[in-house]
Design a protein around this motif. Structure first.
Motif, short mmCIF file in Angstrom:
data_model
loop_
_atom_site.label_atom_id
_atom_site.label_comp_id
_atom_site.label_asym_id
_atom_site.label_seq_id
_atom_site.Cartn_x
_atom_site.Cartn_y
_atom_site.Cartn_z
N THR A 287 44.99 113.74 14.06
CA THR A 287 45.13 113.19 12.40
C THR A 287 43.91 112.69 12.21
N GLY A 288 43.06 112.42 12.29
CA GLY A 288 42.13 111.34 11.31
C GLY A 288 41.92 110.04 11.04
N LEU A 289 43.27 110.07 11.61
CA LEU A 289 44.04 108.69 10.85
C LEU A 289 43.77 107.16 11.88
N PRO A 290 43.21 106.44 11.18
CA PRO A 290 43.02 105.17 11.81
C PRO A 290 44.20 104.43 12.75
N VAL A 291 44.19 104.19 13.91
CA VAL A 291 45.64 103.02 14.17
C VAL A 291 45.38 102.09 13.74
N GLU A 292 47.34 101.91 12.55
CA GLU A 292 47.86 101.30 12.23
C GLU A 292 47.81 99.90 12.94
N TRP A 293 47.55 98.87 12.29
CA TRP A 293 48.38 97.91 13.91
C TRP A 293 48.39 96.24 13.14
N LYS A 294 48.53 95.94 11.25
CA LYS A 294 49.25 95.16 11.03
C LYS A 294 50.90 95.14 11.08
N SER A 295 51.92 94.17 11.07
CA SER A 295 52.83 93.45 11.53
C SER A 295 53.34 94.57 10.70
N TYR A 296 55.03 95.36 11.11
CA TYR A 296 55.67 95.63 9.65
C TYR A 296 56.44 94.54 9.47
N PHE A 297 56.59 93.40 10.14
CA PHE A 297 57.06 92.16 9.60
C PHE A 297 56.25 90.91 8.98
N GLN A 298 55.51 91.47 8.36
CA GLN A 298 54.36 91.13 7.75
C GLN A 298 54.93 89.57 7.10
N SER A 299 55.91 89.69 6.12
CA SER A 299 55.85 88.85 5.16
C SER A 299 57.28 88.21 5.71
N ARG A 300 57.56 86.91 5.47
CA ARG A 300 58.30 85.95 6.10
C ARG A 300 59.64 86.30 5.30
N GLN A 301 59.67 86.40 3.64
CA GLN A 301 60.75 87.14 3.72
C GLN A 301 62.01 87.05 4.27
N PRO A 302 62.94 86.56 3.91
CA PRO A 302 64.39 87.47 4.84
C PRO A 302 64.14 88.96 3.88
N ASP A 303 64.63 90.52 4.62
CA ASP A 303 65.73 91.21 4.38
C ASP A 303 66.75 90.96 3.13
N ASP A 304 66.83 91.31 1.90
CA ASP A 304 67.53 91.13 1.37
C ASP A 304 69.12 91.92 2.02
N ASP A 305 69.02 92.61 2.33
CA ASP A 305 70.38 93.93 2.39
C ASP A 305 70.73 92.33 4.12
N VAL A 306 70.17 92.28 4.27
CA VAL A 306 70.29 91.56 5.68
C VAL A 306 70.84 89.95 5.38
N VAL A 307 70.47 89.66 4.40
CA VAL A 307 70.83 88.31 3.49
C VAL A 307 72.25 88.06 3.76
N ALA A 309 74.90 90.59 3.63
CA ALA A 309 75.70 90.69 4.47
C ALA A 309 75.80 89.25 6.02
N MET A 310 74.97 88.93 6.56
CA MET A 310 74.74 87.42 6.30
C MET A 310 76.13 86.35 5.98
N ALA A 311 75.05 86.52 4.90
CA ALA A 311 76.31 85.23 3.70
C ALA A 311 77.37 86.08 3.98
N VAL A 312 77.41 87.13 3.10
CA VAL A 312 79.40 87.31 2.90
C VAL A 312 79.85 87.31 4.41
N SER A 313 79.70 87.45 5.15
CA SER A 313 80.20 87.69 6.35
C SER A 313 80.27 85.60 7.13
N GLY A 314 79.26 84.93 5.90
CA GLY A 314 79.52 83.59 6.82
C GLY A 314 79.89 82.56 5.50
N GLY A 315 80.63 83.10 4.36
CA GLY A 315 80.69 82.60 3.13
C GLY A 315 80.09 81.81 2.72
N ARG A 316 78.93 82.85 2.79
CA ARG A 316 78.06 81.28 2.35
C ARG A 316 77.29 82.06 0.59
#
Ligand SMILES: CN(C)C[C@H]1CC[C@H](N2C(=O)N(C)Cc3cnc4ccc(-c5cc(Cl)c(O)c(Cl)c5)nc4c32)CC1
Length: 353
Positions: A287-307, A309-316
């Motif tokens: 591929t000629g591509l360097p190895v990607e080593w950075k984490s996909y989970f860099q941001s400490r910011q929670p994912d909007d869609d998951v927030v 779904a959890m807010a709705v089901s938790g009534g929050r």
């Protein structure tokens, strides 16, 4: 379900034991709120005794290390009698079983050359080995960047998820000495066949340098189907490791031999470092591509869609749920978050049972 497992009641349904190592038992389980599979590592506090502090080190390390090629920690339940680590389940089992399995299928194939039965070894082609080795380098580069060393890199600790993506596990021996990676470690650990010369000599050693040696042994095993240093007598095995002399089968390419030589250097200071592996010609071939080593989970910011779904089901409110998740308390809420995020990444609906 007995009293000691009471903390799991209503949250997880336990299934069969999938493995045990030393003072731990690992069981497959279902996270009831999402129906997702998890692996639960169960440790008995009394049996742990003096090793208890090391488990808290392992937990601290796993909380710090969130990466696409590292088995994720979802929840920690620290009860009276037991500690439960709820982790990402790797459906594909051990990498080396996959190789054995693949070669077994090859063996089942009738001899293509009319009879001369090639002695099929459990080995991969250079291209197949490169796919897995790039993922191992990605995980180790991330760990070393965070100031940790795994110190027990071996096939049993390389698992596959259901998309055959590699997951590094078992940070029981992981070290992040206060002095960062420059501090020398004394404790001897890991499996002898994968252990570096300085480690088996009882010398002081740097975890990161010992990891590179172990990765060299792993790559050799992937490409050859047998170990570079092997002997049923442990003293002879140590001598072979300290000599650093290994067989060079004729099917190894010049490029493979070069890379193995750079990793299996007896003198730790002559060994290649993981940052050099990211752009190494053997790793980038094709591929000629360097190895990607950075984490996909860099941001400490929670994912909007998951927030949501959890807010709705938790009534929050979403704001309340986002703040709650940003505490990363590794309780049931954190586990539910990670499992819903995994479902979203798989393109499945983000929904709670
Ligand atoms: C060789 N070790 C000392 C133990 C062995 C236990 C079973 C495990 N396993 C397997 O052997 N399958 C074949 C299935 C399997 C599936 N998912 C898993 C998810 C996580 C873990 C896991 C196990 C331990 Cl002891 C950990 O510390 C961590 Cl961080 C993670 N093991 C899993 C696992 C592989 C390792």
């Amino acid at each position: 379900v007995g009293l000691p497992y009471a903390p799991l009641e209503g949250l997880y349904e336990l299934h069969e034991t999938i493995g045990s190592g030393g003072f731990a038992k690992v069981k497959r389980a279902t996270h009831l709120a999402t129906g997702e599979q998890v692996a639960i590592k169960i440790m008995d506090k009394k049996q742990l005794g003096v090793d208890l502090p090391r488990v808290y080190l392992e937990i601290t390390a796993m909380k710090e290390l969130t990466h696409q090629h590292i088995g994720k920690l979802y929840q920690v339940i620290d009860s009276e009698l037991k500690i439960f680590l709820v982790m990402e389940y790797c459906r594909g089992g051990e990498l080396f079983d996959y190789i054995g399995e693949r070669c077994a299928r090859a063996r089942a194939r009738p001899a293509l050359d009319g009879g001369r039965r090639e002695v099929e070894r459990d080995r991969l082609t250079e291209e197949e080995a490169r796919v897995f080795f790039r993922q191992i380098v990605s995980a180790v580069a991330y760990i070393h960047h965070k100031g940790y060393a795994h110190r027990d890199l071996k096939p049993e600790n390389l698992l596959l998820d259901d998309d055959n993506r590699l997951k590094l596990i078992d940070f029981g021996l992981c070290a992040n000495p206060e002095g960062g990676m420059q501090a020398h470690l004394e404790t001897c650990c890991g499996s002898p066949a994968y252990a570096a010369p300085e480690l088996v000599s009882g010398l002081q050693y740097l975890g990161a340098e010992a990891d590179i040696w172990s990765m060299g042994v792993l790559l050799y095993a992937l490409l050859c189907g047998f170990l570079p240093f092997d002997d049923e007598n442990i003293a002879n095995l140590y001598k072979k490791i300290q000599a650093g002399v290994y067989q060079k089968p004729e099917w190894l390419s010049e490029g493979s031999l070069r890379l193995l030589d750079q990793m299996l250097q007896v003198e730790p200071k002559h060994r290649i470092v993981v940052s050099e592996l990211l752009t190494h010609p053997w790793l980038t071939a094709g591929t000629g591509l360097p190895v990607e080593w950075k984490s996909y989970f860099q941001s400490r910011q929670p994912d909007d869609d998951v927030v949501t779904a959890m807010a709705v089901s938790g009534g929050r409110s979403r704001a309340w749920m986002a703040r709650r998740l940003s505490q990363w308390s590794y309780d049931h809420t954190t586990a539910t978050y990670w499992l819903l995020l995994a479902a979203k990444r798989r393109g499945e609906p983000v929904r709670l049972a």
